[in-house]
Write a protein that holds these residues in place. Sequence first.
Motif, PDB file in Angstrom:
ATOM      1  N   ARG A   8       0.835  -1.208   0.000  1.00 15.41           N
ATOM      2  CA  ARG A   8       0.000   0.000   0.000  1.00 15.41           C
ATOM      3  C   ARG A   8       0.870   1.259   0.000  1.00 15.41           C
ATOM      4  NH1 ARG A   8      -2.933  -0.196   4.819  1.00 15.41           N
ATOM      5  NH2 ARG A   8      -1.930  -2.115   5.459  1.00 15.41           N
ATOM      6  N   GLU A   9       1.977   1.233   0.754  1.00 13.51           N
ATOM      7  CA  GLU A   9       2.899   2.373   0.770  1.00 13.51           C
ATOM      8  C   GLU A   9       3.619   2.520  -0.572  1.00 13.51           C
ATOM      9  OE1 GLU A   9       5.360   1.828   4.232  1.00 13.51           O
ATOM     10  OE2 GLU A   9       3.752   2.474   5.578  1.00 13.51           O
ATOM     11  N   GLN A  10       3.940   1.404  -1.221  1.00 12.86           N
ATOM     12  CA  GLN A  10       4.578   1.451  -2.541  1.00 12.86           C
ATOM     13  C   GLN A  10       3.641   2.090  -3.565  1.00 12.86           C
ATOM     14  OE1 GLN A  10       5.516  -2.362  -4.350  1.00 12.86           O
ATOM     15  NE2 GLN A  10       7.328  -1.464  -5.305  1.00 12.86           N
ATOM     16  N   ILE A  11       2.369   1.733  -3.539  1.00 11.04           N
ATOM     17  CA  ILE A  11       1.382   2.343  -4.436  1.00 11.04           C
ATOM     18  C   ILE A  11       1.336   3.847  -4.193  1.00 11.04           C
ATOM     19  CG2 ILE A  11      -1.078   2.491  -5.014  1.00 11.04           C
ATOM     20  CD1 ILE A  11      -1.193  -0.557  -4.208  1.00 11.04           C
ATOM     21  N   LEU A  12       1.292   4.244  -2.928  1.00 13.52           N
ATOM     22  CA  LEU A  12       1.259   5.659  -2.567  1.00 13.52           C
ATOM     23  C   LEU A  12       2.483   6.393  -3.122  1.00 13.52           C
ATOM     24  CD1 LEU A  12      -0.441   7.706  -0.969  1.00 13.52           C
ATOM     25  CD2 LEU A  12       0.928   7.132   1.034  1.00 13.52           C
ATOM     26  N   PHE A  21       0.388  19.347  -4.685  1.00 11.95           N
ATOM     27  CA  PHE A  21      -0.783  18.861  -5.410  1.00 11.95           C
ATOM     28  C   PHE A  21      -1.031  17.370  -5.176  1.00 11.95           C
ATOM     29  CE2 PHE A  21      -3.776  18.759  -9.006  1.00 11.95           C
ATOM     30  CZ  PHE A  21      -4.440  19.941  -8.757  1.00 11.95           C
ATOM     31  N   ARG A  22      -0.577  16.836  -4.049  1.00  9.06           N
ATOM     32  CA  ARG A  22      -0.833  15.446  -3.659  1.00  9.06           C
ATOM     33  C   ARG A  22      -1.940  15.464  -2.627  1.00  9.06           C
ATOM     34  NH1 ARG A  22       1.968  10.659  -2.244  1.00  9.06           N
ATOM     35  NH2 ARG A  22       2.697  10.565  -4.371  1.00  9.06           N
ATOM     36  N   PHE A  23      -3.041  14.760  -2.923  1.00 10.21           N
ATOM     37  CA  PHE A  23      -4.196  14.747  -2.034  1.00 10.21           C
ATOM     38  C   PHE A  23      -4.550  13.332  -1.566  1.00 10.21           C
ATOM     39  CE2 PHE A  23      -4.757  18.475  -4.870  1.00 10.21           C
ATOM     40  CZ  PHE A  23      -4.524  19.458  -3.914  1.00 10.21           C
ATOM     41  N   VAL A  24      -3.523  12.541  -1.272  1.00 10.04           N
ATOM     42  CA  VAL A  24      -3.689  11.209  -0.688  1.00 10.04           C
ATOM     43  C   VAL A  24      -2.652  11.090   0.423  1.00 10.04           C
ATOM     44  CG1 VAL A  24      -3.749   8.711  -1.090  1.00 10.04           C
ATOM     45  CG2 VAL A  24      -4.192  10.259  -2.999  1.00 10.04           C
ATOM     46  N   ASP A  25      -3.094  10.822   1.640  1.00 11.96           N
ATOM     47  CA  ASP A  25      -2.170  10.602   2.757  1.00 11.96           C
ATOM     48  C   ASP A  25      -1.897   9.129   2.976  1.00 11.96           C
ATOM     49  OD1 ASP A  25      -1.901  13.319   3.491  1.00 11.96           O
ATOM     50  OD2 ASP A  25      -3.693  13.217   4.756  1.00 11.96           O
ATOM     51  N   GLU A  26      -2.931   8.308   2.806  1.00 13.89           N
ATOM     52  CA  GLU A  26      -2.812   6.899   3.162  1.00 13.89           C
ATOM     53  C   GLU A  26      -3.788   6.072   2.329  1.00 13.89           C
ATOM     54  OE1 GLU A  26      -2.961   4.262   7.282  1.00 13.89           O
ATOM     55  OE2 GLU A  26      -3.937   6.218   7.244  1.00 13.89           O
ATOM     56  N   VAL A  36      -9.602   2.224  -0.940  1.00  8.74           N
ATOM     57  CA  VAL A  36     -10.024   3.202   0.062  1.00  8.74           C
ATOM     58  C   VAL A  36      -8.785   3.959   0.515  1.00  8.74           C
ATOM     59  CG1 VAL A  36     -11.110   3.589   2.318  1.00  8.74           C
ATOM     60  CG2 VAL A  36     -11.907   1.698   0.856  1.00  8.74           C
ATOM     61  N   GLY A  37      -8.861   5.286   0.453  1.00  9.86           N
ATOM     62  CA  GLY A  37      -7.746   6.116   0.879  1.00  9.86           C
ATOM     63  C   GLY A  37      -8.244   7.306   1.687  1.00  9.86           C
ATOM     64  N   THR A  38      -7.305   8.016   2.315  1.00  8.87           N
ATOM     65  CA  THR A  38      -7.666   9.171   3.127  1.00  8.87           C
ATOM     66  C   THR A  38      -6.805  10.375   2.772  1.00  8.87           C
ATOM     67  OG1 THR A  38      -6.084   8.763   4.919  1.00  8.87           O
ATOM     68  CG2 THR A  38      -8.223   7.663   5.075  1.00  8.87           C
ATOM     69  N   TYR A  39      -7.337  11.548   3.119  1.00  2.00           N
ATOM     70  CA  TYR A  39      -6.572  12.786   3.015  1.00  2.00           C
ATOM     71  C   TYR A  39      -7.129  13.789   4.018  1.00  2.00           C
ATOM     72  CZ  TYR A  39      -4.125  16.863   1.350  1.00  2.00           C
ATOM     73  OH  TYR A  39      -3.320  17.970   1.291  1.00  2.00           O
ATOM     74  N   ARG A  40      -6.220  14.499   4.688  1.00  4.87           N
ATOM     75  CA  ARG A  40      -6.635  15.593   5.568  1.00  4.87           C
ATOM     76  C   ARG A  40      -6.242  16.903   4.893  1.00  4.87           C
ATOM     77  NH1 ARG A  40      -8.490  15.860  10.441  1.00  4.87           N
ATOM     78  NH2 ARG A  40      -7.685  13.815  11.045  1.00  4.87           N
ATOM     79  N   PHE A  41      -7.240  17.758   4.643  1.00  4.17           N
ATOM     80  CA  PHE A  41      -6.990  19.068   4.053  1.00  4.17           C
ATOM     81  C   PHE A  41      -6.351  19.962   5.115  1.00  4.17           C
ATOM     82  CE2 PHE A  41     -10.077  17.380   1.092  1.00  4.17           C
ATOM     83  CZ  PHE A  41      -9.475  17.723  -0.119  1.00  4.17           C
ATOM     84  N   LYS A  42      -5.072  20.250   4.921  1.00  2.29           N
ATOM     85  CA  LYS A  42      -4.322  21.043   5.883  1.00  2.29           C
ATOM     86  C   LYS A  42      -4.817  22.488   5.904  1.00  2.29           C
ATOM     87  CE  LYS A  42      -0.592  19.138   3.814  1.00  2.29           C
ATOM     88  NZ  LYS A  42      -1.457  18.232   3.134  1.00  2.29           N
ATOM     89  N   GLN A  69      -7.161  10.973  -7.475  1.00  2.00           N
ATOM     90  CA  GLN A  69      -5.841  10.482  -7.081  1.00  2.00           C
ATOM     91  C   GLN A  69      -5.917   9.138  -6.365  1.00  2.00           C
ATOM     92  OE1 GLN A  69      -3.336  13.425  -5.164  1.00  2.00           O
ATOM     93  NE2 GLN A  69      -3.645  14.876  -6.838  1.00  2.00           N
ATOM     94  N   THR A  70      -6.982   8.910  -5.612  1.00  2.00           N
ATOM     95  CA  THR A  70      -7.160   7.593  -4.993  1.00  2.00           C
ATOM     96  C   THR A  70      -7.902   6.654  -5.940  1.00  2.00           C
ATOM     97  OG1 THR A  70      -7.143   8.445  -2.738  1.00  2.00           O
ATOM     98  CG2 THR A  70      -8.212   6.329  -3.077  1.00  2.00           C
ATOM     99  N   GLY A  71      -9.086   7.077  -6.400  1.00  7.80           N
ATOM    100  CA  GLY A  71      -9.994   6.188  -7.130  1.00  7.80           C
ATOM    101  C   GLY A  71      -9.557   5.802  -8.517  1.00  7.80           C
ATOM    102  N   ALA A  72      -8.764   6.644  -9.181  1.00  5.70           N
ATOM    103  CA  ALA A  72      -8.299   6.314 -10.538  1.00  5.70           C
ATOM    104  C   ALA A  72      -6.791   6.067 -10.554  1.00  5.70           C
ATOM    105  CB  ALA A  72      -8.669   7.434 -11.516  1.00  5.70           C
ATOM    106  N   VAL A  73      -6.005   7.000 -10.018  1.00  9.43           N
ATOM    107  CA  VAL A  73      -4.549   6.867 -10.099  1.00  9.43           C
ATOM    108  C   VAL A  73      -4.041   5.741  -9.192  1.00  9.43           C
ATOM    109  CG1 VAL A  73      -2.332   8.046  -9.828  1.00  9.43           C
ATOM    110  CG2 VAL A  73      -4.301   9.308 -10.714  1.00  9.43           C
ATOM    111  N   GLY A  74      -4.342   5.829  -7.893  1.00 10.84           N
ATOM    112  CA  GLY A  74      -3.855   4.805  -6.967  1.00 10.84           C
ATOM    113  C   GLY A  74      -4.356   3.419  -7.313  1.00 10.84           C
ATOM    114  N   HIS A  75      -5.638   3.314  -7.620  1.00  9.93           N
ATOM    115  CA  HIS A  75      -6.203   2.009  -7.971  1.00  9.93           C
ATOM    116  C   HIS A  75      -5.625   1.513  -9.296  1.00  9.93           C
ATOM    117  CE1 HIS A  75      -9.989  -0.733  -8.003  1.00  9.93           C
ATOM    118  NE2 HIS A  75      -8.943  -1.337  -7.485  1.00  9.93           N
ATOM    119  N   GLY A  76      -5.452   2.437 -10.247  1.00 15.33           N
ATOM    120  CA  GLY A  76      -4.854   2.059 -11.525  1.00 15.33           C
ATOM    121  C   GLY A  76      -3.442   1.516 -11.364  1.00 15.33           C
TER     122      GLY A  76
END
Length: 157
Positions: A8-12, A21-26, A36-42, A69-76
Amino acid sequence: MQPDKELREQILELIPQQAPFRFVDEILEVDGDRIVGTYRFKEDEFFYPGHFPGAPITPGVILIETMAQTGAVGHGIYLMMQKGMSLDDIKSQVTVFSLADQVEFFTMVAPGTRVIVTGEKVFYRRGALRSSVTMAGEDGNLICRGTLTGTGVRLHG
């Protein structure tokens, strides 16, 4: 069986978008059908001072980008790995939008909000991933949803 934390960390790490412009934390979960991924808007995100001065809210286009970034890029990336694609080949590509359809927004997102993004594969073929993606708050309330399609394209040569 859920992929281990190292995968999961390698995918990230392979997601090409980087700060600011990265909106995926985990990435919490991923398999052939779902991510399923998360992001906290700082509080100090680059867009808040202008959107809107004195009453900052997260722009809708940033919410769509976060879902993508999670649903298409990370999953892809996960799906490319599962097809045996080399890490060098994966790194040589970026995912670009080819469709953002039926996107609906239900509530605003304030600075400091942590969101949970869930993508469910509709199809993956010829390098294109269409995903039904939702974003919810930590309280489970739906923030936005839509159907997003991303296509991998080579950066170089």
